[in-house]
Write a protein that holds these residues in place. Structure first.
Motif, short mmCIF file in Angstrom:
data_model
loop_
_atom_site.label_atom_id
_atom_site.label_comp_id
_atom_site.label_asym_id
_atom_site.label_seq_id
_atom_site.Cartn_x
_atom_site.Cartn_y
_atom_site.Cartn_z
N ALA A 138 0.83 -1.22 0.00
CA ALA A 138 0.00 0.00 0.00
C ALA A 138 0.86 1.26 0.00
O ALA A 138 0.51 2.26 -0.64
CB ALA A 138 -0.92 -0.02 1.23
N ILE A 139 1.99 1.22 0.71
CA ILE A 139 2.90 2.38 0.73
C ILE A 139 3.45 2.62 -0.67
O ILE A 139 3.57 3.77 -1.12
CB ILE A 139 4.03 2.14 1.75
CG1 ILE A 139 3.48 2.20 3.18
CG2 ILE A 139 5.14 3.17 1.57
CD1 ILE A 139 4.45 1.73 4.23
N PRO B 42 -4.82 8.60 -4.11
CA PRO B 42 -4.80 7.82 -2.87
C PRO B 42 -5.67 8.47 -1.80
O PRO B 42 -5.69 9.70 -1.64
CB PRO B 42 -3.32 7.87 -2.45
CG PRO B 42 -2.82 9.15 -3.04
CD PRO B 42 -3.56 9.33 -4.34
N GLY B 43 -6.41 7.67 -1.08
CA GLY B 43 -7.18 8.19 0.04
C GLY B 43 -6.29 8.27 1.27
O GLY B 43 -5.06 8.23 1.17
N SER B 44 -6.90 8.37 2.43
CA SER B 44 -6.12 8.40 3.67
C SER B 44 -5.51 7.02 3.90
O SER B 44 -6.11 5.99 3.59
CB SER B 44 -7.02 8.78 4.84
OG SER B 44 -8.09 7.85 4.95
N ARG C 133 -14.32 0.76 6.10
CA ARG C 133 -13.46 1.90 5.78
C ARG C 133 -13.72 2.41 4.35
O ARG C 133 -13.97 1.63 3.43
CB ARG C 133 -11.98 1.53 5.92
CG ARG C 133 -11.57 1.32 7.38
CD ARG C 133 -10.06 1.28 7.51
NE ARG C 133 -9.45 2.56 7.16
CZ ARG C 133 -9.33 3.57 7.99
NH1 ARG C 133 -9.79 3.48 9.22
NH2 ARG C 133 -8.75 4.69 7.60
N THR C 134 -13.64 3.73 4.22
CA THR C 134 -13.80 4.33 2.89
C THR C 134 -12.58 4.05 2.01
O THR C 134 -12.71 3.80 0.81
CB THR C 134 -13.98 5.86 3.02
OG1 THR C 134 -15.07 6.12 3.91
CG2 THR C 134 -14.26 6.48 1.66
N ASP C 135 -11.40 4.10 2.61
CA ASP C 135 -10.14 3.84 1.90
C ASP C 135 -9.42 2.68 2.57
O ASP C 135 -8.46 2.88 3.33
CB ASP C 135 -9.25 5.09 1.90
CG ASP C 135 -9.93 6.28 1.25
OD1 ASP C 135 -10.32 6.15 0.08
OD2 ASP C 135 -10.04 7.33 1.91
#
Length: 532
Positions: A75-76, A200-202, A256-258
């Motif tokens: 993800a990073i 990208p989201g949070s 979660r949204t993101d």
């Protein structure tokens, strides 16, 4: 500047080929790092004074941290740029490898392995996601096939290179070679482009922490189970907590949204089948490595280097059929048949190793060749199914799912084979250990106690006791070797049959569950691009 890859541009194809070459070089470091220390461990233990438990963690610390950090690392890479994260991973990996040559005790060496494993976690998912984002669509299946083949046989390269180095140099040479190779790959990675999630989201901190703890708990339990026993409180606690945290992770991600990982991807049958297939392949391959290397070295008397060379049928078979499997799956819309038949053929080869009397190397080579054909057929299509059904901006996470499935499968394979071997050997070796202790005790009671413990621990320990007795006690040495071999071979065969049976059940399930097409109709795979 953004560059859209076009299949009719010759320079683009050359550039994509260079990308595949460099990323495969990077992933080969990670996979070789998993296997290399198996060969060097006896020399390391002798120099550092490592106990049996410390020897285990010199190997397992790398695998544990690698598996635990893969999802957050992927993800990073998606968020901040995959090439940049790959470069950071190479620096961490190289420094961890280099630090190992200056440590004096086993605890410090274990710490360096944790550091190296963290670097490996940053490297591995970024390599595959760079390929899927940077190779033209019509070349992508072939590129993934090459990556899968390299990732599949990299462990054998680790065994081989380590064996060559130990034949001539100190075990420090293994870590020096890793550090030097990492520096070279770092320079080469600077020549390729990058890619990342455009929106990208949070960052999902809670999901990252939960997934890391869940996978660490499960993998720790699997790695420690064969040594501590499956009823050990620590093992049971880690496995139970790990499973509970997996359930918590799923609940958290759904809200979660993101999310770190869209768990609904596992509702896509191609994605889920690919993940299961990858896990089964590495259950098979690392279970095989665990068993075959012991058989070659302890029963056939091969050196570590000769044992690595003896595994070359796997290299040839996996390397060749990984390129074929993806083409067949895409050309004939036959993902289901390629994956299920591949796992089924692997199962047949593993079971054959346990059913037939393996008294000559050529028989081992034939069975390994059968296993390699099956693994090669299933390997690349499975990875392609995962990546083709992952949204374009989350390719790093998709790659991390693929890699996590590998690590969990490897841990299960070693745990399963190791537990059967340990239990079977322990239940049969008693009379041999008692007889040896009875003969040694009148001469040296302390030596008798040491010999008794070594013989009961493993066949490797029994062989060491036999070698140390020398020619003056050749009849006792022969008696110990024969007894240990008899106690070793039956559970060895049982382990092969059990591993093969698990694969056979998996093949049947995949034959029912896997869709025909690589891309499930429920998911569309948008075109991908690279940043220059």
């Amino acid at each position: 500047m953004r560059v859209e890859y076009r299949t009719d541009d010759g320079s683009t194809s050359l550039r994509a080929g260079w990308l595949v070459l460099i990323t495969c070089a990077a992933v080969s470091l990670v996979v070789a790092g998993i296997a290399a220390l198996n060969t060097a461990l006896p020399d390391i233990a002798a120099d550092t004074g490592a106990t049996t438990g410390q020897m285990t963690w010199i190997l397992d610390s790398y695998t544990l941290i690698l598996a635990a950090l893969l999802l957050p690392a992927g993800a990073i890479g998606d968020r901040f740029g995959r090439r940049g994260v790959l470069l950071i991973g190479l620096v961490v990996f190289g420094l961890g490898s280099l630090a190992a040559i200056w440590v004096e005790g086993p605890t410090a060496l274990i710490v360096t392995r944790f550091v190296t494993g963290a670097g490996a976690a940053l490297i591995m998912p970024t390599t595959l996601s760079l390929i899927t984002a940077g190779v033209p669509k019509d070349k992508r299946a072939f590129a993934i096939s090459v990556w899968a083949a390299v990732a599949g046989v990299g462990a054998i390269a680790g065994f081989f290179v380590t064996g060559v180095l130990l034949n001539y140099f100190h075990w420090h040479s293994v870590f020096i070679t890793f550090a030097a190779s990492t520096a070279l790959v770092f320079g080469l990675v600077l020549t390729i482009g990058s890619s990342k999630d455009e929106h990208p989201g949070s960052f999902d901190v809670i999901g990252s922490l939960t997934s890391t703890a869940a996978i660490a708990g499960v993998v720790f339990g699997l790695l420690e189970g064969p040594h501590r026993g499956w009823t050990d409180p620590l093992v049971l606690s880690c496995l139970c907590v790990g499973v509970v945290l997996v359930a918590v992770f799923i609940l958290v991600e759904r809200r979660r949204t993101d999310p770190l990982l869209d768990v609904d991807l596992f509702g896509n049958r191609a994605f889920a089948a690919g993940s299961l297939s990858v896990m089964l392949q590495f259950l098979a391959s690392f279970g095989l490595f665990f068993l075959i290397l012991q058989q070659l070295q302890l029963v056939f008397g091969y050196s570590p280097l000769k044992s690595a060379v003896a595994l070359f049928p796997l290299v040839v078979g996996v390397g060749s059929f990984a390129l074929i499997g993806n083409w067949v799956a895409a050309r004939f819309d036959s993902l289901r048949f390629v994956i299920s038949i591949g796992i089924g053929v692997t199962a047949a080869g593993v079971i054959a190793l346990g059913v037939f009397d393996i008294d000559a190397y050529w028989k081992v080579a034939v069975m390994l060749g059968v296993c390699a054909v099956g693994m090669g057929l299933a390997m690349a299509p499975s990875t392609t199914a995962i990546m083709s059904n992952t949204p374009v901006d989350n390719q790093g996470v998709g790659s991390a799912v693929n890699d996590t499935a590998r690590e969990i499968g490897a841990a299960i394979g070693i745990a399963l084979a190791g537990s059967i071997m340990a239990a079977g050997y322990e239940s049969r070796i008693g009379p041999t250990a008692d007889a040896a202790a009875a003969q040694i005790s009148p001469i040296d009671p302390d030596a008798a106690a040491v010999a008794d413990e070594a013989i009961r621990n493993s066949m490797a320990g029994a062989v060491k006791v036999s070698d140390e007795l020398g020619p003056m006690a050749s009849s006792l040495a022969d008696e110990i070797t024969a007894g240990a071999r008899a106690a070793f071979e039956e559970p060895l065969q049982t382990s092969f049959v059990v591993l093969g049976s698990v694969l056979a059940v998996g093949a049947v399930f995949l034959g029912w569950f896997t869709p025909l097409k690589v891309v499930d109709d429920a998911v569309s795979a948008p075109s991908q691009h690279m940043d220059d």
